[in-house]
Design a protein around this motif. Structure first.
Motif, PDB file in Angstrom:
ATOM      1  N   ASN A  25      48.716  43.476  22.402  1.00 19.40           N
ATOM      2  CA  ASN A  25      47.565  42.565  22.352  1.00 19.40           C
ATOM      3  C   ASN A  25      47.615  41.590  23.529  1.00 19.40           C
ATOM      4  O   ASN A  25      46.636  41.396  24.242  1.00 19.40           O
ATOM      5  N   HIS A  26      48.778  40.969  23.716  1.00 20.56           N
ATOM      6  CA  HIS A  26      48.909  39.973  24.789  1.00 20.56           C
ATOM      7  C   HIS A  26      48.800  40.619  26.175  1.00 20.56           C
ATOM      8  O   HIS A  26      48.214  40.053  27.090  1.00 20.56           O
ATOM      9  N   PHE A  27      49.375  41.825  26.307  1.00 24.54           N
ATOM     10  CA  PHE A  27      49.318  42.514  27.602  1.00 24.54           C
ATOM     11  C   PHE A  27      47.873  42.824  27.986  1.00 24.54           C
ATOM     12  O   PHE A  27      47.418  42.499  29.090  1.00 24.54           O
ATOM     13  N   TYR A  28      47.143  43.415  27.069  1.00 24.56           N
ATOM     14  CA  TYR A  28      45.761  43.785  27.385  1.00 24.56           C
ATOM     15  C   TYR A  28      44.874  42.554  27.572  1.00 24.56           C
ATOM     16  O   TYR A  28      43.897  42.589  28.314  1.00 24.56           O
ATOM     17  N   SER A  29      45.217  41.474  26.898  1.00 23.22           N
ATOM     18  CA  SER A  29      44.467  40.243  27.093  1.00 23.22           C
ATOM     19  C   SER A  29      44.648  39.746  28.532  1.00 23.22           C
ATOM     20  O   SER A  29      43.682  39.372  29.209  1.00 23.22           O
ATOM     21  N   ALA A  30      45.888  39.758  28.988  1.00 27.11           N
ATOM     22  CA  ALA A  30      46.170  39.317  30.361  1.00 27.11           C
ATOM     23  C   ALA A  30      45.477  40.229  31.378  1.00 27.11           C
ATOM     24  O   ALA A  30      44.917  39.764  32.373  1.00 27.11           O
ATOM     25  N   ILE A  31      45.500  41.522  31.105  1.00 25.94           N
ATOM     26  CA  ILE A  31      44.900  42.491  32.025  1.00 25.94           C
ATOM     27  C   ILE A  31      43.377  42.341  32.031  1.00 25.94           C
ATOM     28  O   ILE A  31      42.738  42.322  33.096  1.00 25.94           O
ATOM     29  N   GLY A  32      42.792  42.231  30.859  1.00 30.13           N
ATOM     30  CA  GLY A  32      41.337  42.084  30.775  1.00 30.13           C
ATOM     31  C   GLY A  32      40.870  40.850  31.518  1.00 30.13           C
ATOM     32  O   GLY A  32      39.852  40.870  32.217  1.00 30.13           O
ATOM     33  N   SER A  33      41.628  39.775  31.388  1.00 29.89           N
ATOM     34  CA  SER A  33      41.275  38.540  32.094  1.00 29.89           C
ATOM     35  C   SER A  33      41.395  38.727  33.608  1.00 29.89           C
ATOM     36  O   SER A  33      40.509  38.326  34.368  1.00 29.89           O
TER      37      SER A  33
END
Lengths: 480, 480
Positions: free
Chosen positions: B161-169
């Motif tokens: 969840n945190h990884f994809y959040s950082a990537i999406g941002s």
């Protein structure tokens, strides 16, 4: 994940997607043209799981690659420059029944329906929809790689491989909305196709070239129309050499992503003066492009290194006993899920969960990776292991040398000795004695080439990688 | 994936990791201090699966959060401002036995071992190693969110969840090596913790603040020491108001990431003149931060919109019959894997595979999302649905108003009517008649507040989000 092209069109329809010659398409325009092709190709490709494509770098090919992807088919990329025999093997291995090819492509393959670009354009449009999602575990592309022996292997790359490759690159190089990446490397190779993927994922423009048009590229980079370019060392040298005197690049041009071998200090220094960061990188078809890269800020300090792993990647060097140099092995979400029809060869490449690249290398005390070369390129000379890359890097610093390649040739006394194949800058030359003296100064004596010969051209793969094993087959003359 | 902190230290040891007051730590220095804490905490936390942390935004808390993560424990973030009763519930729900807390924290909980920062520093170091990998499927953090009714829910967020959040941002905002993100929002909330995660994944510096020190922040942004800041609207207004006249921000300052509600046109215009892109965003604890964002270039043209989904995210608005407004639902790799001990509530939030956010919204014809507010905030007045957000946005354009909040109050005739709670800019005011006239001009008549009252403060969550349901409990006086 939602179909990347459809998601991108929803998010940034009006951004530049691709530029080719005088033509520019936004993502919205690109998608309209791609979906038109989807409606034309839906019926003829309905029964296919995989579709092969042969195309030069041009807009039609670009659109067709995307269209096949939109239809949920695995794309089998074929190299236009291969022989009929080589391609026939790959077509059979991938069980291809339909080959999409540019109109100028002349070879014919029995049992294959060969659809030219013109023929596709003439097809009627029929109701057909793009796939809704791209499953990260699905095989998106197959690219064949040749070893020095055996049949080429069909490297299966998933959507996840391509996604993580794009992410790993962005986390290292940075990215900004409005970036444009110059693709003058082949789209059928991972170096070029990875730019197409980045375009969809980043919302980034691609400036496509059908050949390395050094003046057009320099003009574009001077005008601030591009931020990044992928090159092999000879392209970079040519770019810098062709840059008009007393001119410089636009600050929008941030990064040269350099693959296919190390560059030399004079080139680095020239680029540094121009404010361009050269990011040396290391990767292969099996890892869906770069997995190791050297930041521009470290380029001079760590000359010859390919850098550090990208964020999602792990690299180890497996050495025997106290050796410094060992086998370069990788763990990465970009790692291929297999060789088509050759699970045994794929499994054989693993060593305790690590994928063995076949390259030899070492880490320095700060964790920077140096590649010494393919294990197969290594020259075993009088009990010493000699790597052509190291010799080539040393000589590349001589301004008179345009390109140098080193390969081993059999020798009665030493088993094998290194021989240097040189192409001089036009109008320049060096004597055998000067070349030998330079080597003595820079290299251990057993690394100094036993012979220096001139060649007019170098055998390279379609992606520009040197094929050392073919060097001895070139015509050459010994330098006086 | 390899442990993100260890990977980051290997890749960019000498980059800025965190700055707090006068102190700066590189990733190498940060890691040395974190691993020291790992060796101190290994033994006391050996038997724990989850560890709770209560800390203000300071360096000790920052290091301890990372240390607990290094030990492979799920971090349960507690909000320092909650009552003993509220926290006791969360501690029990998460089966917490060890609570790490700052020295100044005074509440005591029975059956819980409360380790103060000082006590931890005094522990002996023992051999203990950080985990080698972060599994993307493992629960990294639990954050409690309160609905308007019922017990708070423990939102389980995975490393993925945190990884994809950082990537999406990153794919939306862009990122460059050397970026620094100002964290003046709470670390225990997803808005703050997501900045810590980005720091590890991007190799980005964090400038940490224990409160919204508007002058220090403006100074830093004027000096070019930071690229990005996360704020809620009132923070942004204060920043711009406090910026010394005839000065501007440094061009390194690229982005204001704005959460917690829409901003107004005068603020947008002021920011635009200063060359700062305001990226309106929308997200929640359940989606590990922003899932929708409005690019700065669209801020003025799409005033009031929260933008478009981030690249890995899909959003739909589920409407009834011909309605334009409907329920905002999401599919995202950043979506929580569940509420702790409350699988039923988690499952109930899904609608045919889509997660229902509980917010109401609509898409315009270009696919931009507008949030009208929580379904629970909706005021049903005389058969019309009225959303407080819309009324607040309209009035926020008045320069005399510092903050406005609207909530429904019961009304015999209409069922409910909107009431506006206003804090004026010091020294400014408006009359009831003026406020009503402005509303008549900007809004449908049933949306014009029935009453305008002044308040001195607004009930907010720890992350700065307005708690409308508590508004009526505030002391206020009716504007003359």
């Amino acid at each position: 994940m939602k179909n990347w092209l459809l998601q991108r069109v929803d998010l940034t329809p009006n951004r530049l997607a691709v530029r080719f010659n005088a033509q520019e398409l936004t993502f919205k325009e690109l998608n309209q043209r791609v979906q038109k092709l989807v409606r034309k190709l839906g019926a003829p490709l309905a029964a296919e799981q995989r579709v092969a494509i042969i195309t030069p770098n041009n807009l039609d090919g670009y659109l067709l690659i995307l269209a096949v992807q939109q239809l949920g088919k695995t794309i089998v990329f074929l190299n236009r420059r291969l022989s009929q025999r080589e391609l026939a093997y790959q077509l059979q291995d991938a069980a291809i029944r339909v080959l999409i090819q540019d109109d100028d492509y002349e070879l014919r393959f029995t049992g294959i329906s060969q659809l030219t670009f013109s023929a596709i354009k003439a097809l009627p449009e029929q109701a057909c929809h793009a796939v809704a999602t791209f499953d990260l575990d699905d095989v998106a592309t197959i690219m064949y790689t040749s070893g020095t022996t055996g049949n080429p292997k069909g490297v299966m790359q998933t959507f996840g491989n391509h996604f993580y490759s794009a992410i790993g690159s962005a986390l290292n190089l940075g990215m900004l909305p409005g970036d444009v990446w110059i693709a003058a490397v082949p789209l059928f190779h991972i170096s070029g196709f990875s730019i197409m993927t980045k375009s969809l994922i980043y919302g980034m423009g691609v400036s496509l070239y059908d050949h390395f048009d050094v003046d057009a590229i320099n003009t574009e980079l001077q005008n601030g129309q591009a931020s990044t370019i992928s090159v092999v060392p000879v392209m970079l040298k040519n770019m810098l050499a062709a840059l008009p005197a007393n001119t410089t690049y636009h600050p929008n041009f941030r990064t040269v992503l350099l693959g296919g071998g190390p560059t030399d200090m004079p080139t680095l220094e020239r680029a540094s003066k121009l404010g361009v960061a050269i990011v040396q990188s290391y990767g292969m078809t099996e890892t869906a492009s770069q997995v190791v890269a050297l930041a521009g800020e470290d380029a001079a300090r760590k000359l010859g290194s390919v850098g550090k792993p990208l964020f999602p990647v792990e690299i180890r060097v497996k050495t025997a006993a106290d050796a410094k140099t060992g086998r370069v092995q990788v763990k990465s979400p970009t790692l291929t899920v297999g060789y088509l029809n050759n699970e045994a060869k794929y499994q054989a490449a693993f060593d305790d969960g690590w994928f063995d690249t076949g390259d030899m290398g070492w880490f320095d005390e700060e964790g920077y990776l140096y590649i010494q070369g393919r294990e197969g390129d290594m020259i075993s000379s009088g009990g010493e292991n000699v790597f052509p890359d190291e010799i080539e890097s040393a000589y590349a610093a001589l301004p008179e040398i345009e390109t140098i390649a080193v390969a081993g040739v059999p020798d009665e006394k030493w088993g094998a000795v290194p021989v240097a194949y040189i192409k001089f800058v036009p109008g320049q030359s060096l004597t055998q004695a000067t070349l030998r003296a330079f080597g003595r100064q820079e290299l251990a004596h057993f690394k100094v080439p036993a012979k220096f010969v001139t060649v007019t051209d170098f055998p390279r793969t379609a992606s520009g990688k040197l094929q050392r094993h073919l060097l001895a087959e070139q015509s050459f003359e010994i330098i006086p």
